[in-house]
Scaffold this active site. Sequence first.
Site, mmCIF file in Angstrom:
data_model
loop_
_atom_site.group_PDB
_atom_site.id
_atom_site.type_symbol
_atom_site.label_atom_id
_atom_site.label_comp_id
_atom_site.label_asym_id
_atom_site.label_seq_id
_atom_site.Cartn_x
_atom_site.Cartn_y
_atom_site.Cartn_z
ATOM 1 N N ARG A 28 -20.239 11.631 37.084
ATOM 2 C CA ARG A 28 -20.349 10.240 36.607
ATOM 3 C C ARG A 28 -20.966 10.176 35.208
ATOM 4 O O ARG A 28 -20.523 9.390 34.368
ATOM 5 C CB ARG A 28 -21.195 9.425 37.588
ATOM 6 C CG ARG A 28 -20.448 9.133 38.891
ATOM 7 C CD ARG A 28 -21.399 8.731 39.986
ATOM 8 N NE ARG A 28 -20.741 8.207 41.175
ATOM 9 C CZ ARG A 28 -20.177 8.965 42.121
ATOM 10 N NH1 ARG A 28 -20.179 10.278 42.011
ATOM 11 N NH2 ARG A 28 -19.595 8.401 43.170
ATOM 12 N N GLN A 173 -15.961 7.398 46.382
ATOM 13 C CA GLN A 173 -14.954 7.814 45.399
ATOM 14 C C GLN A 173 -13.969 6.677 45.138
ATOM 15 O O GLN A 173 -13.647 6.375 43.986
ATOM 16 C CB GLN A 173 -14.220 9.056 45.908
ATOM 17 C CG GLN A 173 -15.119 10.277 45.959
ATOM 18 C CD GLN A 173 -14.387 11.531 46.386
ATOM 19 O OE1 GLN A 173 -13.246 11.482 46.836
ATOM 20 N NE2 GLN A 173 -15.044 12.669 46.254
ATOM 21 N N ASP A 319 -21.540 14.618 53.402
ATOM 22 C CA ASP A 319 -21.341 16.030 53.046
ATOM 23 C C ASP A 319 -22.283 16.954 53.816
ATOM 24 O O ASP A 319 -22.170 18.178 53.707
ATOM 25 C CB ASP A 319 -21.529 16.212 51.532
ATOM 26 C CG ASP A 319 -20.415 15.522 50.753
ATOM 27 O OD1 ASP A 319 -19.318 15.342 51.311
ATOM 28 O OD2 ASP A 319 -20.643 15.156 49.583
ATOM 29 N N ARG A 392 -18.749 23.863 51.560
ATOM 30 C CA ARG A 392 -19.836 23.464 52.478
ATOM 31 C C ARG A 392 -19.713 24.164 53.830
ATOM 32 O O ARG A 392 -20.722 24.398 54.507
ATOM 33 C CB ARG A 392 -19.885 21.946 52.629
ATOM 34 C CG ARG A 392 -20.094 21.261 51.277
ATOM 35 C CD ARG A 392 -20.759 19.927 51.344
ATOM 36 N NE ARG A 392 -20.578 19.227 50.080
ATOM 37 C CZ ARG A 392 -21.356 19.368 49.009
ATOM 38 N NH1 ARG A 392 -22.377 20.184 49.032
ATOM 39 N NH2 ARG A 392 -21.099 18.701 47.899
HETATM 40 C C1 S3P Z 1 -18.597 11.697 46.509
HETATM 41 C C2 S3P Z 1 -18.367 10.873 47.576
HETATM 42 C C3 S3P Z 1 -18.048 11.357 48.927
HETATM 43 C C4 S3P Z 1 -18.420 12.822 49.083
HETATM 44 C C5 S3P Z 1 -17.983 13.653 47.921
HETATM 45 C C6 S3P Z 1 -18.616 13.158 46.640
HETATM 46 C C7 S3P Z 1 -18.858 11.094 45.192
HETATM 47 O O1 S3P Z 1 -16.662 11.207 49.148
HETATM 48 O O2 S3P Z 1 -17.877 13.327 50.284
HETATM 49 O O3 S3P Z 1 -18.334 15.002 48.117
HETATM 50 O O4 S3P Z 1 -19.409 11.774 44.311
HETATM 51 O O5 S3P Z 1 -18.532 9.908 45.033
HETATM 52 P P1 S3P Z 1 -16.072 9.828 49.735
HETATM 53 O O6 S3P Z 1 -16.730 8.756 48.989
HETATM 54 O O7 S3P Z 1 -14.600 9.831 49.489
HETATM 55 O O8 S3P Z 1 -16.405 9.838 51.191
#
Ligand code: S3P
Length: 452
Positions: A28, A173, A319, A392
Amino acid sequence: MGKVRIIPVSVKLSGDIFCPPDKSFSHRAAMIGALSSGETIIQNFSFCQDTWSTLHCLELLGVKVQALPNQGMVRISSSGKESLSEPSDVLDVGNSGTTLRLITGIIAGIQGLSILTGDQSIRRRPMKRIIDPLRKTGAVIGGRDRDQYAPLYIIGKKPLQAFHHTLEIPSAQVKSCLLFAALWGDNPSFIKEPILSRNHTENMLQAVGGDIRKQNEVIQVYPGKEFVARPFHLPGDISSAAFLIAVTLLISGSHLIIRNLGLNPTRTGMLDCLQKTGAKINPFDVREEWGERQGHIAIEHSVLNSFEIGQEEIPSLIDEIPILSVLATQAHGRSIIRGAGELRVKESDRLHAISKNLIDLGAQIDETEDGLIISGPVRLKGGKVKSYGDHRIAMSMVIAGLIADAPVEIEDIECISISYPNFFQDLQKIGYGGFQFLTDTSFNNAYNREEA
Ligand code: S3P
């Protein structure tokens, strides 16, 4: 295909270490740097395969990236979001779902054609969840197999149409993809999130001057703001620290301090869950910077009781389920994880991968459609397991190997570099050196380089 043998640990572990830097923040910070005018200096950047993918993609959008891995620093130079340009090549995100889903929201507002692809695992992961809502903006977007998978194509548009969207899946995400797209909108956009997921994008956008507000479950994005570059010193990654926390809890007499850990409540579900079961995990010197809580934690070996995790808590520990499953094999009672169907579409089908591996080592686990039921405590035996190409899963099995009665061999461990290239060095720092690389891997090459 790198292979490692994990010899069960015979000593107490202890130490005082810095948490490895956070991958989610690193993606980000680099992307928000690309949208801001000036030079963004990012310190404590997580240099791992996934974030390299983000940096390479940003370069293709015309951003100047200077990476200084030895100093844990990245400099992003940009003239702001209007200066981003059509990429001259296909954007390859490697294994990184975060790169693909987040950058697509940015690209939707760049005029011209972009094609995004990645490795085999990425090309199996669901993309309709971003394609459908992004179509509301007027950008032309589609993907392979009736819009389900990458490669994706996008023909960006300026401005994008403002939109209203309710997130069907609690995914940070997807939310972040839409937050980025909303920045290019002709009017304010509204994103409703019935179940809260990590909110780093919101916090970081506000930190560079973005007008992002939250009312009840609705995030309101007011476009048109110019973002001004600012420095970011990133917190440590609780999702990587999770493995060190687990091993300390499991091994009798162990104690550990982990410093500079991100403690945003949208990420601390594992700590909350374990504290309720009697785990000795104590945060201290907690402070807040740009809306992000961070601090140190002290962990001590603890006798664990079983736990239950429901759908609402899943995003805050999404995670950490593989390593929580290893912990559950040693907890007293029946642990139940529900509402975790999303784990089936991560880097691997994590519910299957972790239960198959742990069952092969003697654990008692029932795999349900959207979760796991794990009975403990059970002594784990030695054996051979696979990483399923998933970082993981690989690291969770290393921790399982440490507490097993006999050595555990894990195949295909190179994937650990996707999020935590210094994993074995950090295990050494806390007193465990009983790993043997059985084949040539990037890890023993790294060791050889250090020794040279
Ligand atoms: C993440 C959000 C999660 C996570 C991924 C990183 C992020 O995914 O599992 O490893 O940095 O926004 P989701 O939001 O799709 O569940």
